[in-house]
Write a protein that holds these residues in place. Structure first.
Motif, PDB file in Angstrom:
ATOM      1  N   TYR A 130     -12.333 -13.859   4.842  1.00 38.32           N
ATOM      2  CA  TYR A 130     -12.289 -14.298   3.449  1.00 38.32           C
ATOM      3  C   TYR A 130     -11.002 -13.883   2.733  1.00 38.32           C
ATOM      4  CZ  TYR A 130     -17.123 -15.905   3.379  1.00 38.32           C
ATOM      5  OH  TYR A 130     -18.292 -16.600   3.596  1.00 38.32           O
ATOM      6  N   TYR A 131     -10.166 -13.089   3.366  1.00 38.84           N
ATOM      7  CA  TYR A 131      -8.971 -12.552   2.721  1.00 38.84           C
ATOM      8  C   TYR A 131      -7.724 -13.205   3.292  1.00 38.84           C
ATOM      9  CZ  TYR A 131     -12.202  -9.125   0.901  1.00 38.84           C
ATOM     10  OH  TYR A 131     -13.257  -8.521   0.248  1.00 38.84           O
ATOM     11  N   ASN A 132      -6.833 -13.646   2.421  1.00 44.04           N
ATOM     12  CA  ASN A 132      -5.644 -14.377   2.853  1.00 44.04           C
ATOM     13  C   ASN A 132      -4.325 -13.744   2.422  1.00 44.04           C
ATOM     14  OD1 ASN A 132      -6.481 -15.305   0.150  1.00 44.04           O
ATOM     15  ND2 ASN A 132      -4.745 -16.714   0.320  1.00 44.04           N
ATOM     16  N   ILE A 133      -4.356 -12.699   1.606  1.00 45.34           N
ATOM     17  CA  ILE A 133      -3.150 -11.990   1.184  1.00 45.34           C
ATOM     18  C   ILE A 133      -3.274 -10.543   1.633  1.00 45.34           C
ATOM     19  CG2 ILE A 133      -1.696 -11.317  -0.753  1.00 45.34           C
ATOM     20  CD1 ILE A 133      -2.821 -13.696  -2.296  1.00 45.34           C
ATOM     21  N   TRP A 134      -2.293 -10.046   2.381  1.00 45.45           N
ATOM     22  CA  TRP A 134      -2.357  -8.734   3.005  1.00 45.45           C
ATOM     23  C   TRP A 134      -1.106  -7.915   2.746  1.00 45.45           C
ATOM     24  CZ3 TRP A 134      -6.667  -7.119   5.678  1.00 45.45           C
ATOM     25  CH2 TRP A 134      -7.614  -8.105   5.976  1.00 45.45           C
ATOM     26  N   GLY A 135      -1.289  -6.599   2.577  1.00 52.08           N
ATOM     27  CA  GLY A 135      -0.171  -5.678   2.567  1.00 52.08           C
ATOM     28  C   GLY A 135       0.273  -5.345   3.978  1.00 52.08           C
ATOM     29  N   GLN A 136       1.307  -4.504   4.096  1.00 52.79           N
ATOM     30  CA  GLN A 136       1.868  -4.138   5.390  1.00 52.79           C
ATOM     31  C   GLN A 136       1.189  -2.938   6.029  1.00 52.79           C
ATOM     32  OE1 GLN A 136       4.346  -5.940   7.149  1.00 52.79           O
ATOM     33  NE2 GLN A 136       3.603  -7.366   5.572  1.00 52.79           N
ATOM     34  N   GLY A 137       0.360  -2.219   5.289  1.00 49.26           N
ATOM     35  CA  GLY A 137      -0.397  -1.115   5.829  1.00 49.26           C
ATOM     36  C   GLY A 137       0.199   0.245   5.522  1.00 49.26           C
ATOM     37  N   THR A 138      -0.671   1.256   5.478  1.00 46.04           N
ATOM     38  CA  THR A 138      -0.260   2.642   5.318  1.00 46.04           C
ATOM     39  C   THR A 138      -1.091   3.489   6.281  1.00 46.04           C
ATOM     40  OG1 THR A 138       0.104   4.424   3.698  1.00 46.04           O
ATOM     41  CG2 THR A 138      -1.863   3.068   3.393  1.00 46.04           C
ATOM     42  N   GLN A 139      -0.431   4.383   7.018  1.00 45.17           N
ATOM     43  CA  GLN A 139      -1.090   5.124   8.087  1.00 45.17           C
ATOM     44  C   GLN A 139      -1.839   6.331   7.546  1.00 45.17           C
ATOM     45  OE1 GLN A 139      -1.286   4.383  11.400  1.00 45.17           O
ATOM     46  NE2 GLN A 139      -2.619   6.181  11.663  1.00 45.17           N
ATOM     47  N   VAL A 140      -3.094   6.466   7.972  1.00 43.07           N
ATOM     48  CA  VAL A 140      -3.915   7.633   7.677  1.00 43.07           C
ATOM     49  C   VAL A 140      -4.262   8.304   8.993  1.00 43.07           C
ATOM     50  CG1 VAL A 140      -6.140   8.446   6.792  1.00 43.07           C
ATOM     51  CG2 VAL A 140      -4.862   6.683   5.551  1.00 43.07           C
ATOM     52  N   THR A 141      -3.933   9.580   9.120  1.00 38.14           N
ATOM     53  CA  THR A 141      -4.237  10.344  10.320  1.00 38.14           C
ATOM     54  C   THR A 141      -5.027  11.580   9.933  1.00 38.14           C
ATOM     55  OG1 THR A 141      -2.209   9.582  11.407  1.00 38.14           O
ATOM     56  CG2 THR A 141      -3.293  11.517  12.328  1.00 38.14           C
ATOM     57  N   VAL A 142      -6.204  11.752  10.534  1.00 45.52           N
ATOM     58  CA  VAL A 142      -7.077  12.878  10.240  1.00 45.52           C
ATOM     59  C   VAL A 142      -7.215  13.716  11.504  1.00 45.52           C
ATOM     60  CG1 VAL A 142      -9.302  13.624   9.344  1.00 45.52           C
ATOM     61  CG2 VAL A 142      -8.317  11.450   8.583  1.00 45.52           C
ATOM     62  N   ALA A 143      -6.737  14.940  11.456  1.00 40.52           N
ATOM     63  CA  ALA A 143      -6.804  15.851  12.591  1.00 40.52           C
ATOM     64  C   ALA A 143      -8.108  16.634  12.573  1.00 40.52           C
ATOM     65  CB  ALA A 143      -5.625  16.816  12.570  1.00 40.52           C
ATOM     66  N   SER A 144      -8.649  16.918  13.752  1.00 36.70           N
ATOM     67  CA  SER A 144      -9.877  17.674  13.857  1.00 36.70           C
ATOM     68  C   SER A 144      -9.629  19.164  13.674  1.00 36.70           C
ATOM     69  CB  SER A 144     -10.560  17.408  15.200  1.00 36.70           C
ATOM     70  OG  SER A 144      -9.714  17.810  16.261  1.00 36.70           O
ATOM     71  N   GLU A 197       0.825  -1.200   0.000  1.00 34.95           N
ATOM     72  CA  GLU A 197       0.000   0.000   0.000  1.00 34.95           C
ATOM     73  C   GLU A 197       0.862   1.255   0.000  1.00 34.95           C
ATOM     74  OE1 GLU A 197      -1.843  -3.004   2.987  1.00 34.95           O
ATOM     75  OE2 GLU A 197       0.134  -2.186   2.511  1.00 34.95           O
ATOM     76  N   SER A 198       0.285   2.353  -0.503  1.00 42.05           N
ATOM     77  CA  SER A 198       0.922   3.657  -0.429  1.00 42.05           C
ATOM     78  C   SER A 198      -0.157   4.732  -0.443  1.00 42.05           C
ATOM     79  CB  SER A 198       1.902   3.875  -1.582  1.00 42.05           C
ATOM     80  OG  SER A 198       1.240   3.852  -2.825  1.00 42.05           O
ATOM     81  N   GLY A 199       0.214   5.946  -0.086  1.00 43.19           N
ATOM     82  CA  GLY A 199      -0.691   7.081  -0.159  1.00 43.19           C
ATOM     83  C   GLY A 199      -1.170   7.608   1.175  1.00 43.19           C
ATOM     84  N   GLY A 200      -0.888   6.916   2.271  1.00 47.14           N
ATOM     85  CA  GLY A 200      -1.304   7.401   3.579  1.00 47.14           C
ATOM     86  C   GLY A 200      -0.573   8.673   3.963  1.00 47.14           C
ATOM     87  N   ARG A 222      -5.912   9.535  -1.607  1.00 44.01           N
ATOM     88  CA  ARG A 222      -6.113   8.362  -2.439  1.00 44.01           C
ATOM     89  C   ARG A 222      -5.045   7.337  -2.107  1.00 44.01           C
ATOM     90  NH1 ARG A 222      -5.948   7.459  -9.004  1.00 44.01           N
ATOM     91  NH2 ARG A 222      -3.698   7.750  -8.595  1.00 44.01           N
ATOM     92  N   LEU A 223      -5.471   6.164  -1.666  1.00 43.93           N
ATOM     93  CA  LEU A 223      -4.573   5.067  -1.379  1.00 43.93           C
ATOM     94  C   LEU A 223      -4.450   4.162  -2.598  1.00 43.93           C
ATOM     95  CD1 LEU A 223      -5.811   4.024   2.183  1.00 43.93           C
ATOM     96  CD2 LEU A 223      -4.214   5.850   1.540  1.00 43.93           C
ATOM     97  N   SER A 224      -3.262   3.588  -2.788  1.00 47.45           N
ATOM     98  CA  SER A 224      -3.019   2.649  -3.870  1.00 47.45           C
ATOM     99  C   SER A 224      -2.445   1.362  -3.305  1.00 47.45           C
ATOM    100  CB  SER A 224      -2.035   3.225  -4.894  1.00 47.45           C
ATOM    101  OG  SER A 224      -2.545   4.401  -5.486  1.00 47.45           O
ATOM    102  N   CYS A 225      -2.691   0.272  -4.004  1.00 41.58           N
ATOM    103  CA  CYS A 225      -2.196  -1.039  -3.608  1.00 41.58           C
ATOM    104  C   CYS A 225      -1.747  -1.773  -4.866  1.00 41.58           C
ATOM    105  CB  CYS A 225      -3.298  -1.818  -2.890  1.00 41.58           C
ATOM    106  SG  CYS A 225      -2.897  -3.534  -2.505  1.00 41.58           S
ATOM    107  N   GLN A 270     -10.264   5.960  -2.961  1.00 39.74           N
ATOM    108  CA  GLN A 270     -10.395   7.405  -2.914  1.00 39.74           C
ATOM    109  C   GLN A 270     -11.200   7.765  -1.674  1.00 39.74           C
ATOM    110  OE1 GLN A 270      -9.152   9.869  -5.053  1.00 39.74           O
ATOM    111  NE2 GLN A 270      -9.883  11.213  -3.415  1.00 39.74           N
ATOM    112  N   MET A 271     -10.631   8.577  -0.803  1.00 41.20           N
ATOM    113  CA  MET A 271     -11.255   8.944   0.460  1.00 41.20           C
ATOM    114  C   MET A 271     -11.482  10.449   0.472  1.00 41.20           C
ATOM    115  SD  MET A 271      -9.137   6.529   3.134  1.00 41.20           S
ATOM    116  CE  MET A 271      -7.606   7.431   2.905  1.00 41.20           C
ATOM    117  N   ASN A 272     -12.745  10.852   0.512  1.00 44.59           N
ATOM    118  CA  ASN A 272     -13.121  12.261   0.541  1.00 44.59           C
ATOM    119  C   ASN A 272     -13.815  12.592   1.854  1.00 44.59           C
ATOM    120  OD1 ASN A 272     -12.187  12.608  -2.126  1.00 44.59           O
ATOM    121  ND2 ASN A 272     -14.183  12.021  -2.974  1.00 44.59           N
ATOM    122  N   THR A 273     -13.868  13.876   2.169  1.00 42.55           N
ATOM    123  CA  THR A 273     -14.534  14.363   3.375  1.00 42.55           C
ATOM    124  C   THR A 273     -14.095  13.557   4.592  1.00 42.55           C
ATOM    125  OG1 THR A 273     -16.421  14.765   1.882  1.00 42.55           O
ATOM    126  CG2 THR A 273     -16.741  15.257   4.200  1.00 42.55           C
TER     127      THR A 273
END
Length: 128
Positions: free
Chosen positions: A114-128, A6-9, A19-22, A82-85
């Protein structure tokens, strides 16, 4: 063998977009099963966010419906979210995943089992 990355966090203000990509880190070609995005925060289980199957049918968690969009490229080598708002409660580690087990109802699923293949993750932080 497929491996996902994954990337884009990033860190953004509430109301912003990301927008995150995998992608398959081994460039092994299209994924033949189904795809999903999941997120997790410390102390909680992994939560299904969005999923897509081969005919492009999608499903979303109620908390993100209308704000997030899952999609893939025509070659089925890249998955997007794609993550909006964005809201502070969207904060978490986001994972892409793929599965190939039979879907009993032939519909996309947010069930992590149901999912058996996983990425390592990408961090998303949303400040108020």
């Amino acid at each position: 063998q497929v491996q996902l990355m994954e990337s884009g966090g990033d860190s953004v203000q509430a109301g912003g977009s990301l927008r995150l990509s995998c992608v398959d880190s081994r460039l092994t070609g299209g994924i033949k099963g189904y795809w999903g995005w999941f997120r997790q925060v410390p102390g909680k289980g992994r939560e299904g966010v969005a999923a897509i199957i081969q005919d492009c049918t999608t499903t979303y968690a109620s908390s993100v419906k209308g704000r997030f969009t899952i999609s893939r490229d025509s070659a089925k080598t890249t998955l997007y979210l794609q993550m909006n708002t964005l809201k502070p409660e969207d904060t978490g580690m986001y994972y892409c995943a793929a599965g190939s087990a039979r879907l009993w109802n032939s519909k996309p699923t947010l069930d992590v089992g149901y999912y058996n293949i996983w990425g390592q993750g990408t961090q998303v932080t949303v400040a108020s």
